[in-house]
Motif scaffolding. Sequence first.
Motif, PDB file in Angstrom:
ATOM      1  N   VAL A  83      69.860  39.664  51.819  1.00 29.21           N
ATOM      2  CA  VAL A  83      68.878  39.032  52.850  1.00 29.21           C
ATOM      3  C   VAL A  83      67.820  40.066  53.589  1.00 29.21           C
ATOM      4  N   ASP A  84      68.413  41.128  53.966  1.00 32.92           N
ATOM      5  CA  ASP A  84      68.005  41.834  54.682  1.00 32.92           C
ATOM      6  C   ASP A  84      66.593  42.433  53.942  1.00 32.92           C
ATOM      7  N   HIS A  85      66.754  42.430  52.407  1.00 32.17           N
ATOM      8  CA  HIS A  85      65.476  42.927  51.620  1.00 32.17           C
ATOM      9  C   HIS A  85      64.797  41.840  50.955  1.00 32.17           C
ATOM     10  N   ASP A  86      65.539  40.856  50.607  1.00 33.71           N
ATOM     11  CA  ASP A  86      64.995  39.915  49.645  1.00 33.71           C
ATOM     12  C   ASP A  86      64.296  38.569  50.903  1.00 33.71           C
ATOM     13  N   GLY A  93      61.657  39.499  54.026  1.00 35.23           N
ATOM     14  CA  GLY A  93      62.436  40.383  54.033  1.00 35.23           C
ATOM     15  C   GLY A  93      61.938  41.772  53.939  1.00 35.23           C
ATOM     16  N   GLY A  94      62.651  42.821  53.507  1.00 32.07           N
ATOM     17  CA  GLY A  94      61.938  44.117  53.660  1.00 32.07           C
ATOM     18  C   GLY A  94      61.117  44.483  52.439  1.00 32.07           C
ATOM     19  N   VAL A  95      61.235  43.735  50.958  1.00 30.25           N
ATOM     20  CA  VAL A  95      60.349  43.767  50.105  1.00 30.25           C
ATOM     21  C   VAL A  95      58.943  43.372  50.687  1.00 30.25           C
ATOM     22  N   GLU A  96      59.013  42.095  50.926  1.00 34.79           N
ATOM     23  CA  GLU A  96      57.748  41.420  51.485  1.00 34.79           C
ATOM     24  C   GLU A  96      57.110  42.227  52.465  1.00 34.79           C
ATOM     25  N   ARG A 180      64.497  48.097  60.164  1.00 37.04           N
ATOM     26  CA  ARG A 180      65.524  49.049  59.699  1.00 37.04           C
ATOM     27  C   ARG A 180      66.186  49.876  60.762  1.00 37.04           C
ATOM     28  N   LEU A 181      65.437  50.037  61.822  1.00 34.65           N
ATOM     29  CA  LEU A 181      66.027  50.750  63.043  1.00 34.65           C
ATOM     30  C   LEU A 181      67.331  50.187  63.458  1.00 34.65           C
ATOM     31  N   THR A 182      67.685  48.818  63.128  1.00 36.23           N
ATOM     32  CA  THR A 182      68.710  48.113  63.753  1.00 36.23           C
ATOM     33  C   THR A 182      69.679  47.933  62.496  1.00 36.23           C
TER      34      THR A 182
END
Length: 244
Positions: A83-86, A93-96, A180-182
Amino acid sequence: MNEAEPLSPEELERRLREIGEERYHIHHPFHHLLHGGKLDRGQVQAWALNRYYYQASIPAKDASLVARLPTPELRREWRRRLVDHDGDGIAPGGVERWLRLTDGLGLDRDYVVSLRGLLPGTRYAVEAYVNFVRFRSVLEAVASSLTEMFSPNIISQRVAGMLRNYDFVSEATLAYFTPRLTQAPQDVAFALDYVKQHARTREQQEQVLDALRFKCDLLWAQLDALHFAYVSPGLPPPGAFRPC
């Protein structure tokens, strides 16, 4: 101490952190050029375009690991990374967020997503990581994620240095990095506890250490490829992105 004896969990963690201090790509010359404002716009574009493939492949490698985790508790924990990435269909998420970075640098999104401009070194390194997580033991796969122990420092340097030195980036352009810092410390807390609990024999502990070395090496290799293609000697291979 007999080399066959297991390390204490505390000693295992100390050795893991030593690997990061020595081998993490925060020490790479390309990293110093990027954060020190020594690259031009095209070189920064090349970095962002190639790094996209790494970012976009993280959910794939995490999904392959989720499929092999033996308990619902472990699967739920690792699913959070997906979920964090997608994203969750509502919040990006991170990819977007990485694509927003490439947008902000003036790269065509369709071109970035197509992967047509990738360096071969990027492709080989990222695919090696995905395959490592897919085919090695769960313990080694989890351990390979522990480069996140060192990422908050590099993120802080990256954001501060790029904002200070490049007039073509902004806080909005670099919005990928703030969550990403958290997220990274939370990911590390789980993964580090997992390997300290499950690497019980000296052989397993050496596998954990080797997994982290492997991950550091492939991150370093990606920057090697960028440096060779776009800095010195500046020889991008056929088909790779060429800055205008």
